[in-house]
Motif scaffolding. Structure first.
Motif, PDB file in Angstrom:
ATOM      1  N   LYS A  13       0.800  -1.224   0.000  1.00 45.51           N
ATOM      2  CA  LYS A  13       0.000   0.000   0.000  1.00 45.51           C
ATOM      3  C   LYS A  13       0.831   1.272   0.000  1.00 45.51           C
ATOM      4  O   LYS A  13       0.312   2.360  -0.247  1.00 45.51           O
ATOM      5  CB  LYS A  13      -0.950   0.011   1.198  1.00 45.51           C
ATOM      6  N   GLU A  14       2.136   1.164   0.282  1.00 46.94           N
ATOM      7  CA  GLU A  14       3.001   2.340   0.336  1.00 46.94           C
ATOM      8  C   GLU A  14       3.667   2.584  -1.015  1.00 46.94           C
ATOM      9  O   GLU A  14       4.042   1.642  -1.710  1.00 46.94           O
ATOM     10  CB  GLU A  14       4.079   2.175   1.405  1.00 46.94           C
ATOM     11  N   HIS A  15       3.835   3.860  -1.363  1.00 45.33           N
ATOM     12  CA  HIS A  15       4.600   4.159  -2.566  1.00 45.33           C
ATOM     13  C   HIS A  15       6.089   4.122  -2.228  1.00 45.33           C
ATOM     14  O   HIS A  15       6.485   4.207  -1.063  1.00 45.33           O
ATOM     15  CB  HIS A  15       4.187   5.510  -3.155  1.00 45.33           C
ATOM     16  N   ILE A  16       6.924   3.957  -3.264  1.00 47.75           N
ATOM     17  CA  ILE A  16       8.354   3.778  -3.036  1.00 47.75           C
ATOM     18  C   ILE A  16       9.173   4.915  -3.652  1.00 47.75           C
ATOM     19  O   ILE A  16      10.316   4.732  -4.058  1.00 47.75           O
ATOM     20  CB  ILE A  16       8.843   2.415  -3.544  1.00 47.75           C
ATOM     21  N   VAL A  29       6.840  -0.487 -11.227  1.00 47.15           N
ATOM     22  CA  VAL A  29       6.717  -0.383  -9.777  1.00 47.15           C
ATOM     23  C   VAL A  29       6.594  -1.777  -9.172  1.00 47.15           C
ATOM     24  O   VAL A  29       7.233  -2.097  -8.172  1.00 47.15           O
ATOM     25  CB  VAL A  29       5.497   0.475  -9.393  1.00 47.15           C
ATOM     26  N   SER A  30       5.787  -2.603  -9.788  1.00 49.84           N
ATOM     27  CA  SER A  30       5.583  -3.963  -9.295  1.00 49.84           C
ATOM     28  C   SER A  30       6.883  -4.748  -9.281  1.00 49.84           C
ATOM     29  O   SER A  30       7.182  -5.460  -8.320  1.00 49.84           O
ATOM     30  CB  SER A  30       4.545  -4.679 -10.167  1.00 49.84           C
ATOM     31  N   SER A  31       7.692  -4.614 -10.327  1.00 49.74           N
ATOM     32  CA  SER A  31       8.945  -5.369 -10.400  1.00 49.74           C
ATOM     33  C   SER A  31       9.898  -4.940  -9.287  1.00 49.74           C
ATOM     34  O   SER A  31      10.596  -5.775  -8.707  1.00 49.74           O
ATOM     35  CB  SER A  31       9.600  -5.195 -11.774  1.00 49.74           C
ATOM     36  N   LYS A  32       9.935  -3.661  -8.994  1.00 47.46           N
ATOM     37  CA  LYS A  32      10.783  -3.163  -7.903  1.00 47.46           C
ATOM     38  C   LYS A  32      10.286  -3.691  -6.565  1.00 47.46           C
ATOM     39  O   LYS A  32      11.083  -4.112  -5.707  1.00 47.46           O
ATOM     40  CB  LYS A  32      10.786  -1.625  -7.914  1.00 47.46           C
ATOM     41  N   LYS A  33       8.992  -3.680  -6.364  1.00 50.74           N
ATOM     42  CA  LYS A  33       8.449  -4.153  -5.092  1.00 50.74           C
ATOM     43  C   LYS A  33       8.676  -5.653  -4.918  1.00 50.74           C
ATOM     44  O   LYS A  33       8.934  -6.117  -3.798  1.00 50.74           O
ATOM     45  CB  LYS A  33       6.962  -3.806  -4.989  1.00 50.74           C
ATOM     46  N   VAL A  34       8.590  -6.420  -5.992  1.00 51.45           N
ATOM     47  CA  VAL A  34       8.891  -7.853  -5.916  1.00 51.45           C
ATOM     48  C   VAL A  34      10.340  -8.053  -5.486  1.00 51.45           C
ATOM     49  O   VAL A  34      10.648  -8.910  -4.644  1.00 51.45           O
ATOM     50  CB  VAL A  34       8.620  -8.544  -7.268  1.00 51.45           C
ATOM     51  N   VAL A  45      16.375  -2.445   4.176  1.00 54.73           N
ATOM     52  CA  VAL A  45      15.591  -1.411   4.859  1.00 54.73           C
ATOM     53  C   VAL A  45      15.329  -0.285   3.866  1.00 54.73           C
ATOM     54  O   VAL A  45      16.232   0.145   3.146  1.00 54.73           O
ATOM     55  CB  VAL A  45      16.333  -0.859   6.087  1.00 54.73           C
ATOM     56  N   PHE A  46      14.087   0.169   3.820  1.00 60.19           N
ATOM     57  CA  PHE A  46      13.696   1.286   2.946  1.00 60.19           C
ATOM     58  C   PHE A  46      12.946   2.298   3.797  1.00 60.19           C
ATOM     59  O   PHE A  46      11.901   1.993   4.369  1.00 60.19           O
ATOM     60  CB  PHE A  46      12.798   0.781   1.813  1.00 60.19           C
ATOM     61  N   LYS A  47      13.498   3.510   3.896  1.00 59.24           N
ATOM     62  CA  LYS A  47      12.859   4.562   4.680  1.00 59.24           C
ATOM     63  C   LYS A  47      12.665   5.787   3.795  1.00 59.24           C
ATOM     64  O   LYS A  47      13.544   6.150   3.019  1.00 59.24           O
ATOM     65  CB  LYS A  47      13.720   4.928   5.903  1.00 59.24           C
ATOM     66  N   ARG A  48      11.508   6.427   3.951  1.00 59.30           N
ATOM     67  CA  ARG A  48      11.212   7.607   3.145  1.00 59.30           C
ATOM     68  C   ARG A  48      10.497   8.650   3.992  1.00 59.30           C
ATOM     69  O   ARG A  48       9.927   8.347   5.051  1.00 59.30           O
ATOM     70  CB  ARG A  48      10.333   7.230   1.954  1.00 59.30           C
TER      71      ARG A  48
END
Length: 261
Positions: A13-16, A29-34, A45-48
């Motif tokens: 549900k979060e954007h990246i 976007v889907s490929s990055k999230k996979v 770890v991904f922080k924004r």
């Protein structure tokens, strides 16, 4: 402004941040999230910032980094990006402080990050990093710098693996090495292959799908590295117009233009 951690519980549900915003970018976007989902168990770890924009830091234990380096006991920063609208407000400092605190809590030796001799597309700003205390510990052709921030004076310096230091491959023609670490690559890698085909040319796409492949890559920036006739050309993701320019200025002349190195 708050910082949000994107993890396996909220990633759907979060954007990246760096994601392409139009509908054509949904697959990217889907490929990055996979890719991210597959790396959370390896310490990713991904922080924004809690804002709609590009202001984030992504890091992982260096042993699991998709980068051909030797940096045991360090945290490797995959990507650190604060876009224009957020600059000068302390957000980059805040994100870096979060990463540093996390690394120290894990008893890591320090931080390590891929940069360049001058600011280059898709690479972290060396001027800012050096201002924050990062030092050069190794270099690779044609312009890469490995920067590190040790937490104590006797920490062993990280270094590039020899496989990525020479900006060359033993293959003729156009060759692209890439991964899904960036949401743009799954869109633009096949696109330039189609453009090349339409112009009577061919390009070899080599998609690295494991950290082992990436850790033995022929260039430090495994997200996207384009070669022509064995020589490194660029780490910048080719848009349609830039790739067409490359075809006309380089393929036609047989020489790599200064615009692409």
């Amino acid at each position: 402004m708050n910082i949000i951690s994107v993890d396996r519980n909220n990633i759907d549900k979060e954007h990246i941040c760096c994601a392409i915003s139009d509908k054509k970018g949904e697959t990217c976007v889907s490929s990055k999230k996979v890719w991210m989902k597959s790396q959370f168990e390896n310490g990713l770890v991904f922080k924004r910032l809690d804002a709609r924009g590009k202001a984030f830091i992504e890091y992982i234990p260096a042993e699991n980094a998709w980068c051909p380096i030797e940096a045991e006991g360090y945290i490797f920063i995959n990507c650190f990006w604060v876009s224009g609208q957020f600059k000068g407000q302390g957000y980059a400092n805040k994100l870096l402080e979060e990463c540093t605190a996390d690394a120290k809590a894990q008893n890591k030796k320090g931080l390590v990050i891929l940069s360049s001799t001058k600011k280059m597309p898709f690479l972290s700003d060396p001027k800012y990093l050096k201002y924050k205390g990062f030092k050069v510990c190794d270099t690779a052709k044609p312009y890469y710098e490995l920067l590190y921030l040790p937490f104590n004076g006797d920490a062993k310096e990280p270094k590039f693996k020899d496989c990525c230091k020479h900006a060359s491959v033993n293959e003729k023609g156009m060759v692209l090495y890439y991964t899904n670490q960036c949401p743009h690559t799954d869109k633009y890698a096949p696109l330039i292959a189609e453009i090349a085909k339409s112009k009577g040319q061919s390009i070899k796409l080599i998609k690295m799908e494991s950290k082992e492949q990436a850790q033995n890559a022929p260039a430090p920036f495994t997200t996207y590295s384009f070669f022509y006739d064995g020589m490194f050309v660029t780490n910048e993701i080719f848009s349609e117009s830039k790739f067409l320019k490359f075809l006309t200025t380089t393929i036609k002349s047989g020489k790599i233009s200064g615009d692409f190195v």
